[in-house]
Design a protein around this motif. Structure first.
Motif: not given
Lengths: 983, 187
Positions: A951-965
């Motif tokens: 249930g916990e939400v993590l941030s994942f990196n992308t090639v650019g600066d954005a992250t995906v939850e």
């Protein structure tokens, strides 16, 4: 000017004139010429520019040791740079261009470097790295890149073909001179299987030029008679144009044959690489003449003395009208005598020795040739061509005593045995003080597995330069020779101005002063000095410069030559083509491509293939304008809703049989396999002895003592090898046989709610009902008229039967399924649909969720690890502290909050940075897909304490600066109760 | 429906004639080759003795080839392979063995003509000199980049087997090696 003589030339056919071109100029030569002899015959002495200073370079040698005459040869698909003119046989239409000059050979801007020689000393390249720092990137590097390099890189695909050839012989003899021929006679008479190879097109080595009588006949006649005798021996094979390239352990030798270089455009392979196993190797590779180090020894027109007479005798070519011979030995007198006999002028023989009264010297003097003893060359006059020499006393510092006009300087500093092949596999050398050369040490030869020498050496390659030494049992008449005087610098007291003009390495522009500078800067090892100064690092690999360079180094270090030693001789002897190394392996057969029995159907139906090991498997089957993603979605939907068909033939299938098979299976797998009942299947995990997960798959028990192991597609061969390794090396007394039967069977996964219906529709004698053939059962019988094994296993979560039929019936079975399945919309699906469906079910994939560092416990597969078993491969490793660390990342499902697909390999970010300034991480994505079934992105990943963080939400990196939850969820996204597969 | 070999009808010419030979029955037998039971079973099933190391013995219906210190390959009619397996199973039931039909796991080629040795010697690291290799010899080896095995049925005739999945690769390797102009003239 060099020119063609009116007569002579034992190797050329004056009746066969052929046309060729050099730098676009049309020229004529004769059949039998080398490109070098033909260029000289046309007055072309200047052939290129040196690497660093762009100095004019002329032909120096007549064989493979040539450092200067490198050309861009051929056009388009037959273009090849750095080809030695001295070893390139002339053919009609040959086109060559000189290299390393801009804008033209005659006028080269880079030659300005030569004026800057003072600021381009030894180690210049390395020094640019150091100081001043920004200069490397912005100044030195662009300049060096622009001016460095010899020939141009080919741009077109190679038009020729190449091949290998394997032979096994008792005796391989490398070198077709008198010594090699004699060795072949002896081994041939002993009845041995003999292969004699010679790098040039002509036999006899130096003897036909250098003369001498053997058993009352001229050396050349002896050579021809011997060739005839050898030709009549059925156990002896003679191979010209075939160079011994390298000697390796166990009598393995590579030889490089020029099959059609001299006849391009025929259907023959261009080169053939002979891969030879020899019981014994005899190197009869001859010797290479050394240059002398005097100021201006690189000016075009300065040549090796033996090369000068080779051009006269072999090709009927005069390198020039007036030749000054400079020598420290008797052999070079042969050049003077031959030139004189050809009607050319030899104004002087400059002999560094205080006395010259050997037989050859007396002959020369009798012909009226002037001999100046105790003399050296102070300077060479001329720029692009020798115009004269200044003489001096060898003992002095180089004050000019006399000027002599000439257009050729024929130099000889003595001879160095070609010890390369002897040395490749560990043969050691001794310094021969009397002959001033390294020669093979008979006490330290290359040794085979039996401890005995597998290479021996004969002739000049052994330092035996005289015919009488080579043929001790023959009656030889030849002039006796007085000892040479080692001369490493001429004059011996030359000052720095002269030393900076004495070339050691003509191609790489390394001078006596450079080696001396390296010694002053602390370079003591010859290997370091070589790399620092680039001495001997050019394409000729120091064939001319090696000994002279290390002699200069030894003097600079005040250490004896043998103590300084030589650099390492490495194969190949001269460069061989990449094509020859590749052999047949190019184009369609660059690598084997494995094809299933159904492969042709996939091709016919527009499959987009992906490589899986050496297999090509359909990734998906796009229809019409469909994108691959659309095709994958369609295939999944069709399978989940009705009927999908997968070619699973590539799945590994290994039989394990014997009284100890159950025990063996229990060791291979982490779970219990011996308790499996015949007729049943079980999923299992295989680990290596370090505990890491290496393969998974379903095991079927065929009968009491036989199991069928299914491996991953990529695992079949190495898992079989893994089994045999343990059986042969560790458990050799266990009664177990294995057989890899992967390719015996075509296997089709029949998947989806209508899977049972389509099989039942085909008929046969098998009861496929859920009661008779439950989930994880298997049965053997007939489906339609196909002999089949049916496994009720599922990698998709749907009702699924994997059906194996003999490979020869695979295509027919596949088509029968499509025909019968038409009413259910039977849909062929590829590996991507397979992957998505298994990910929807949370099934792991070897190679995605595992990478060689993952243990089953990381993946939540503890249920597949037996606690009852005393042992299995990997058990002890998995008990080690690091493996039981609760902080190991563990498998979870990941669902993006916005429904997007997580980037593959993305990391879950953690607060803060590590010591290297990188962002801390707490997990990573192992598989990620768009699920057409669920309509959003799903992924699996390994996350720190993952299973406890649902249930916990993590941030994942992308090639650019954005992250995906993404939210941590169960990895089983679809049908968690397994109701769909168990019907 | 029909049974299909790997490359039905494939042929190539040049220095030799290369043909795909269609389906061939093949049975792998693993057992203690020195055991009398093995010898008896092989004789009962094929009519011949256990071949020596690196040898092949032709029989009326096929051949028996040595593959490894504990392995033989039995060639028979394609349709007869399953019954060959049963025959061996019955004869060997008292000892430890493995017999399995591997016919469809293989492709089978003929290389025929005076250049047969040379064509194969371009691809396989085997001593193909007539003094070392001739009819009766069997080599299990490498052909270019894949496993293969071959033997001679006559002075100019080689039979070669490889795995079915690489039949195209092996055929292409043989075909390029057999192209005219590539005569070596060694054997």
């Amino acid at each position: 000017m060099s020119t063609r003589l009116a007569t002579g030339g034992r190797l050329v056919n004056r009746g066969a004139q052929i046309e060729f071109s050099f730098n676009g100029k049309r020229l004529q030569g004769f059949l039998g010429d080398t490109l070098a002899s033909a260029l000289l015959a046309n007055g072309q002495v200047l052939v290129g520019r040196s690497f660093k200073y762009h100095r004019p370079r002329g032909i120096v040698a007549s064989g493979p040791e040539e450092p200067n005459a490198l050309v861009n040869l051929g056009e388009a698909g037959r273009f090849e740079p750095n080809q030695r003119a001295t070893t390139t046989e002339l053919f009609a239409g040959l086109s060559a261009r000189s290299q390393n000059h801009w804008p033209s050979l005659e006028f080269d801007i880079g030659a300005l470097n030569s004026y800057a020689a003072r600021v381009l000393p030894a180690g210049f390249y390395y020094k640019t790295f150091i100081h001043p720092r920004p200069f490397w990137k912005h100044v030195f590097e662009p300049i060096i890149r622009h001016s460095a390099g010899l020939g141009a890189a080919p741009k077109d695909r190679d038009a020729d073909r190449y091949e290998h050839f394997y032979v096994h012989v008792d005796v391989l003899i490398v070198g077709g001179g008198v010594a090699g021929l004699q060795a072949a006679l002896k081994a041939g008479a002993e009845g041995k299987r003999v292969l004699l190879i010679e790098q040039t097109a002509a036999w006899g080595g130096r003897a036909p030029v250098d003369g001498g009588d053997i058993d009352g006949t001229m050396a050349e006649d002896w050579v021809n008679a011997t060739l005839q005798t050898l030709g009549n021996m059925s156990n002896v094979t003679l191979r010209p144009r075939c160079m011994g390239a390298g000697v390796y352990d166990h009598g393995y030798v590579l030889a490089y044959e020029h099959v059609s270089d001299h006849t391009p455009g025929t259907d023959a392979p261009r080169h053939r690489l002979w891969r030879i196993r020899a019981g014994h190797v005899v190197t009869a590779t001859g010797a290479i003449e050394r240059p002398l180090s005097f100021a201006g020894n690189d000016v075009p027109g300065v040549m090796l003395a033996a090369a000068v007479r080779d051009y006269v005798v072999n090709f009927g070519v005069s390198p020039g009208d007036r030749t000054v011979v400079v020598t420290n030995n008797d052999d070079a007198y042969r050049t003077a005598i031959i030139l004189h006999q050809a009607g050319l002028s030899v104004p002087c023989i400059v002999d560094a020795r205080p006395q010259a009264d050997g037989e050859l010297a007396m002959q020369a003097k009798a012909l009226g040739i002037r001999v100046a003893t105790g003399t050296g060359i102070a300077a060479v006059r001329g720029g692009k061509r020798v115009t004269g020499v200044a003489l001096c006393r060898q003992a002095g510092e180089g004050a000019t005593t006399e000027e002599i006009a000439c257009d050729v300087v024929a130099m000889s500093g003595g001879w160095s045995p070609v010890v390369h092949l002897w040395s490749h596999c560990g043969g050691k050398l001794v310094w021969d003080e009397a002959r001033a050369c390294f020669r093979p040490d008979p006490d330290r030869p290359p040794r085979g597995a039996d401890g005995e020498a597998f290479v021996s050496v004969t002739g000049a390659a052994n330092g035996d330069f005289a015919l009488g030494e080579i043929l001790p049992d023959a009656r030889v008449e030849e002039p006796s020779e007085m000892p040479l005087l080692p001369v490493w610098m001429m004059p011996q007291g030359a000052g720095i101005a002269k030393r900076a003009k004495m070339w050691l390495d003509f191609q790489n522009d390394v001078k006596v002063s450079d080696v001396q500078l390296a010694a002053r800067e602390g370079y003591e090892s010859v290997e370091h000095t070589k790399r620092y100064t680039t001495l001997g690092m050019a394409t000729d690999q120091g064939k001319l410069s090696n000994i002279n360079g290390l002699a200069v180094l030894s003097h600079a270090l005040n250490a004896p030559i043998p103590q300084v030693g030589t650099t390492t001789f490495r194969p190949p002897y001269t460069p061989i083509s990449m094509g020859a190394i590749a052999g047949e392996a190019r184009g369609d057969i660059f690598q084997p491509v494995r094809r299933t029995p159904i492969h042709d159907w996939h091709e016919d139906n527009g499959a987009a293939f992906e490589p899986v090991g050496q297999w090509r498997r359909p990734y998906c089957f796009p229809r019409g304008q469909e994108s691959q993603a659309e095709a994958v979605a369609r295939e999944i939907t069709a399978t989940r809703n009705s009927l999908g068909l997968l070619d699973a033939s590539t799945l590994g299938k290994i039989l394990v049989k014997g009284p100890d098979a159950g025990r063996f299976m229990d060791m291979l797998y982490t779970n219990m396999m011996s308790s499996l009942k015949p007729g049943r299947c079980r999923y299992g995990l295989m680990c290596n002895e370090n505990g890491f997960l290496m393969d998974d798959g379903v095991v079927a028990r065929l009968d009491e003592d036989m199991f069928l192991v299914h491996t991953t597609t990529g695992g079949a061969d190495h898992i079989h090898a893994h089994m045999e390794d343990w059986l042969q090396c560790e458990w050799w007394d266990w009664q177990v046989f294995t057989a890899n039967v992967t390719e015996q069977w075509a296997q089709v996964a029949v998947v989806g709610p209508n899977a049972r219906k389509v099989l039942q529709k085909l008929g046969g004698d098998l009861d496929l009902s859920a009661e008779a053939l439950p989930f994880m059962g298997w049965a053997e019988g007939r489906i339609g008229d196909f002999d089949a094994r049916v496994f009720r296993i599922s990698f998709s979560g749907e009702l699924s039967f994997e059906v194996a039929v003999p490979a020869s019936r695979g295509r027919a079975f596949w088509e029968a399924l499509h025909e019968a399945g038409a009413e259910f919309g039977a849909t062929a699906y590829g590996t991507e649909a397979l992957h998505v469906m298994r990910a929807e079910k949370g099934f792991i994939m070897i190679g995605d969720e595992t990478d060689g560092t993952v243990i089953p416990q990381d993946l939540g597969l503890d249920w597949a690890i037996s606690r009852k078993k005393e042992d299995y491969l990997g058990k002890r490793a998995q008990a080690r502290a690091h493996m039981t660390d609760p902080a190991r990342w563990k498998l979870v499902g990941l669902q993006t909050l916005d429904g997007s697909v997580l980037p593959d390999g993305s990391y879950a970010l953690a607060p803060g940075h590590n010591a290297n300034g990188q962002r801390n991480t707490q997990g990573r994505v192992t598989s990620t897909y768009h699920s057409p079934t669920l309509g959003y992105g799903i992924a699996m990943g390994l996350v720190l304490n993952g299973p406890e963080r649902m249930g916990e939400v993590l941030s994942f990196n992308t090639v650019g600066d954005a992250t995906v939850e993404a939210r941590i969820v169960s990895p089983v996204f679809y049908d968690p109760e397994g109701e769909k597969q168990n019907v | 429906m029909s049974e299909m070999s790997a490359l039905p009808g494939a042929v190539a010419g040049g220095l030799v004639d290369i043909r795909e030979l269609g389906l061939q029955g093949m049975v792998t037998l693993k057992a203690d080759l020195s055991a009398p039971e093995t010898a008896a079973a092989v004789r009962a099933a094929t009519g011949t003795a256990v071949p020596d190391q690196r040898r092949i013995i032709e029989t009326q219906t096929g051949a028996v080839a040595w593959m490894a210190p504990d392995e033989l390959l039995i060639l028979c009619a394609h349709g007869g392979a399953d019954s060959m397996v049963k025959l061996l199973c019955n004869a060997l039931k008292d000892i430890h063995y493995l017999a399995v039909n591997v016919s469809d796991a293989r492709a089978f080629f003929a290389i025929e003509g005076s250049g047969a040795r040379e064509v194969v010697a371009k691809l396989a690291p085997v001593d193909l000199h007539p003094d070392s290799f001739g009819p009766g010899e069997m080599r299990r080896t490498r052909l270019a980049q894949v496993p293969a095995a071959f033997w001679m049925t006559g002075e100019d005739s080689i039979r070669l087997i490889c795995f079915r999945s690489v039949a195209r690769y092996v055929f292409d390797c043989l075909a390029v090696s057999a192209r005219d102009g590539g005569e070596v003239g060694y054997f």
